[in-house]
Write an enzyme that holds these catalytic residues in place. Structure first.
Site, PDB file in Angstrom:
ATOM      1  N   HIS A  19       0.832  -1.198   0.000  1.00 36.49           N
ATOM      2  CA  HIS A  19       0.000   0.000   0.000  1.00 36.49           C
ATOM      3  C   HIS A  19       0.873   1.257   0.000  1.00 36.49           C
ATOM      4  CE1 HIS A  19      -4.000  -1.941   1.034  1.00 36.49           C
ATOM      5  NE2 HIS A  19      -3.132  -2.924   1.106  1.00 36.49           N
ATOM      6  N   ASP A 112      -5.672   5.815   2.139  1.00 34.25           N
ATOM      7  CA  ASP A 112      -5.821   4.419   1.759  1.00 34.25           C
ATOM      8  C   ASP A 112      -7.255   3.993   2.035  1.00 34.25           C
ATOM      9  OD1 ASP A 112      -5.782   1.420   2.142  1.00 34.25           O
ATOM     10  OD2 ASP A 112      -3.693   1.738   1.578  1.00 34.25           O
ATOM     11  N   SER A 284       3.842  -9.137   1.469  1.00 34.83           N
ATOM     12  CA  SER A 284       4.787  -8.856   2.548  1.00 34.83           C
ATOM     13  C   SER A 284       4.327  -9.364   3.909  1.00 34.83           C
ATOM     14  CB  SER A 284       5.043  -7.347   2.631  1.00 34.83           C
ATOM     15  OG  SER A 284       3.823  -6.648   2.831  1.00 34.83           O
TER      16      SER A 284
END
Length: 302
Positions: A19, A112, A284
């Site tokens: 992100h 976000d 990740s």
């Protein structure tokens, strides 16, 4: 009419590698147009963050409450809620100080989409809010229709093994097992499913919706979404060196939560015969055990 140099934008990212990178790349593109951009990152990432080549963007770390809490001891649900409560407070504080000190304070908060609650903060301070969706328009439209109840869960119970019939028309060619894993198996990650659905809880109050995609890639879904909201496709958000080369100094993503090992990886790849390496990405956050790795290795041989 104000010039681009009079426009200041705040960009709030979720503290996850997949992100941070696209939102930073988008911020660099804004800065290249003459806008002033302040990139807000939760401070708990700072210790592990390798920050490279972001001179065009002002990076600011804001408190996220993890300086006095051991995140590893929290469940995912508790960690996400702790982050939300802390960021709500620190973002409010930052915007208040920013508006009091800046001659030309930011009028737009790009956040976000997982931090959907940031929109309420932006509106409270008289700002426009624009969620940034890091996933494709098709995936986002699936989550939206489930959130709205247009597509029912569980998929198998509602649609058998046939196609899922719904708007946009592209959805009619998808079978249940083509859908994101969160909705195929609703019991796998129920908390994560709730988060991705909540992205759409208040989007109609947003000024714009930004998607990390481009129209030619998923034209039908983009057109359908454009009929629902004021959307912009602003992808692919990758370094300019891999795309159009308009930004001379944009040669890498610029932020990494992990120690880069590009040289070692390339050296290892160069030692292998052509077409002999299978690349699999888990993101990740994945942490696979020995048994899982062995199972994956066995499966990849077949």
């Amino acid at each position: 009419m104000c010039s681009p140099h009079d426009i200041h934008v705040l960009v709030l990212t979720y503290p996850v590698q997949g992100h941070i990178n696209p939102m930073l790349q988008f911020s660099r593109r804004l800065a290249s147009k003459g806008l002033k951009v302040t990139f807000l990152i939760p401070i708990s990432t700072k210790k592990s963050l390798n920050l490279v080549n972001s001179s065009s963007v002002n990076v600011v770390y804001i408190p996220d409450g993890f300086d006095d809490v051991e995140r590893e001891k929290l469940s995912m649900e508790d960690a996400v809620e702790h982050l939300r409560v802390s960021i709500v407070q620190s973002l409010n504080d930052f915007i208040q100080k920013h508006q009091a000190c800046e001659d030309k304070p930011a009028k737009v908060l790009v956040y976000d989409s997982l931090m959907f609650w940031a929109l309420d903060i932006a509106i409270h301070h008289g700002m426009h809010g624009a969620p940034f969706f890091t996933q494709s328009c098709v995936v986002c439209s699936i989550y939206y229709m489930i959130h709205q109840g247009t597509v029912k869960l569980p998929l198998e119970a509602a649609h058998g093994q046939g196609h899922v019939v719904s708007d946009p028309p592209v959805m009619s060619i998808l079978r249940p097992d083509d859908f994101p894993s969160f909705v195929v198996d609703v019991k796998s990650y129920p908390f994560a499913l709730a988060i991705v659905l909540d992205q759409f809880s208040n989007v109609r109050r947003a000024k714009w919706l930004l998607f990390n995609s481009f129209a030619d890639l998923e034209e039908e879904a983009v057109k359908w979404m454009g009929n629902q909201w004021s959307i912009m496709t602003i992808g692919p958000t990758i370094p300019s060196v891999y795309l159009d080369k308009r930004l001379e100094d944009d040669k890498d993503y610029g932020l990494s939560l992990f120690k880069p090992e590009a040289e070692a990886c390339l050296k290892w790849l160069d030692s292998k015969p052509p077409k002999s390496v299978l690349y699999v990405s888990f993101g990740s956050l994945a942490s696979l055990g020995e048994d899982q790795m062995e199972e994956l290795a066995n499966g990849s041989r077949e």
